[in-house]
Write an enzyme that holds these catalytic residues in place. Structure first.
Site, short mmCIF file in Angstrom:
data_model
loop_
_atom_site.label_atom_id
_atom_site.label_comp_id
_atom_site.label_asym_id
_atom_site.label_seq_id
_atom_site.Cartn_x
_atom_site.Cartn_y
_atom_site.Cartn_z
N LEU A 53 18.01 25.18 4.33
CA LEU A 53 17.10 24.39 5.55
C LEU A 53 18.23 23.99 7.35
CD1 LEU A 53 15.96 21.92 2.90
CD2 LEU A 53 14.95 23.75 3.87
N TYR A 103 16.79 29.88 21.16
CA TYR A 103 16.60 29.30 19.72
C TYR A 103 15.97 29.91 19.02
CZ TYR A 103 14.95 25.99 16.25
OH TYR A 103 14.15 25.51 15.10
N LYS A 107 16.28 32.68 15.64
CA LYS A 107 15.85 32.30 14.50
C LYS A 107 14.38 33.77 14.14
CE LYS A 107 15.68 27.83 12.66
NZ LYS A 107 15.76 27.74 11.66
N PRO A 280 -9.51 -29.49 -5.37
CA PRO A 280 -10.23 -30.21 -6.30
C PRO A 280 -12.42 -31.16 -6.15
CG PRO A 280 -8.57 -30.56 -6.81
CD PRO A 280 -8.11 -30.03 -5.39
N GLY A 281 -13.07 -30.52 -6.01
CA GLY A 281 -14.35 -31.22 -6.03
C GLY A 281 -14.66 -30.81 -4.93
#
Length: 368
Positions: A53, A103, A107, A280-281
């Site tokens: 790599l 480059y 390669k 609640p309620g």
């Protein structure tokens, strides 16, 4: 299996080694820019596979292209040849190898060296002409436009685009790593050219808008289609560039005497998720829909769901508890409400099949 990884501290190297270390079948032998090529003969003798790599793409001196990109590849190939072992070589090349620039030429020389190794020794050699690779841990403001856009947009920094119509080809790091591991496990003799699938295509303008949409989803709460394909991979990449102080974000909260209501997440075509509390309620709801549907899940507390068909006047009640995972679904044409019949505060998760639109809410108030 012992695997020599050159460029072990680079973006692809970090991801590859992390994946390999998750499998006890692999032992990693790293090689970095701090290591001398003099160590390669001994390292080659120890390994079954070389994943090459290491590369140079922004040197201070263009001579370094040949020193690193082609020169190091030639050294590796020669040492594999000298070892007499059938060592698998994976070479990470670039789509620029067919260009007439320093480059690309360096390669291409590396590819030719790898091909010659396969011809001379029949060693398994795999050559990848990689397009732009993106994913977590890629260095921003270097050689990856995805990394740069993700990092800058995630951290409220500007980006620059010279031509929004410029098209770029991309592959995702996890797909690259998966293909590398596949060929490690089933090597074939001779030189083979490999392509990473899927390969994505997107313009710079589209890329920028998509990443900005990820950022904006924290305020408008509308998530992109992040479950598959390129958008999935881009979103995973984007969030990897969030600073720790942005790991969380607040949501708007609406409170009244009944409790609280909070919208969490909205989707473009599959509704939205919210939660609410009920004291609640207290009772929430008291409306019906013509087309909208909802799914309720009581996470904590005791609930009574009441329904009435607005045409037939048929009624129905459903009781559910927080310790019993059960979805209660609303049905168009039935007015409905939910009452906290327990002693403590009730928590309820809700999914609606569409995003709430105040201009067309499809919510008609009607007592049960």
């Amino acid at each position: 299996m012992r695997v020599l990884v050159t460029g072990a501290q680079g973006f692809i190297g970090k991801n590859l080694i992390t994946h390999l270390n998750e499998n006890n079948d692999f032992t990693i032998v790293p090689f970095t820019r701090n290591d001398s090529t003099d160590s390669l003969p001994n390292l080659i003798e120890q390994v079954d596979t070389v994943i090459h790599l290491a590369g140079e793409n922004r040197p201070n001196d263009i001579a370094e292209f040949d020193i690193v990109n082609s020169g190091l590849t030639k050294i590796l190939c020669e040492e594999i040849r000298k070892s007499g072992k059938k060592i698998t070589l994976i070479l990470a090349s670039s789509i620029q190898s067919n260009l007439e620039n320093p480059y690309g030429q360096s390669k291409r020389k590396a590819e030719l060296a790898a091909e010659q190794l396969a011809a001379d020794t029949n060693c398994p050699v795999y050559i990848y002409r990689l397009p732009g690779v993106f994913g977590k841990w890629c260095k921003p403001n270097y050689n990856s436009v995805v990394a740069t856009f993700c990092h800058n947009i995630a951290n409220d920094l500007p980006i620059q685009i010279n031509d929004e119509s410029t098209n770029i080809s991309l592959v995702y790091i996890d797909d690259v790593v998966a293909d590398f591991i596949e060929v490690i496990n089933k090597p074939e003799k001779g030189s083979l050219w490999r392509n990473i699938e899927p390969e994505y295509s997107i313009t710079l303008g589209q890329l920028a808008e998509q990443i900005k949409a990820f950022r904006n989803s924290r305020t408008n709460l509308v998530i992109e289609h992040v479950g598959t394909g390129l958008v999935r991979a881009l979103y995973s990449t984007y969030v990897s560039y969030l600073d720790t102080n942005k790991f969380s974000y607040e949501l708007p909260r609406h409170s009244d005497e009944r409790g609280q209501f909070v919208e969490m997440l909205k989707t473009k075509d599959s509704g939205q998720f919210s939660y609410f509390t009920v004291n609640p309620g207290a009772t929430r709801g008291g409306h019906y829909h013509h087309s909208k549907t909802e799914k309720f899940l009581v996470m904590k507390g005791s609930a009574r769901f009441s329904f009435r068909n607005i045409v037939t006047q048929e009624t129905y009640e459903e009781f559910t508890e927080g310790d019993k995972p059960q979805v209660v679904e609303t049905v168009p044409g039935w007015t409905h409400d939910i009452t906290n019949v327990g002693e403590g505060e009730m928590f309820v998760m809700i999914w609606a099949n569409e995003i709430y639109n105040p201009e067309s809410p499809d919510t008609i108030f009607c007592r049960v």
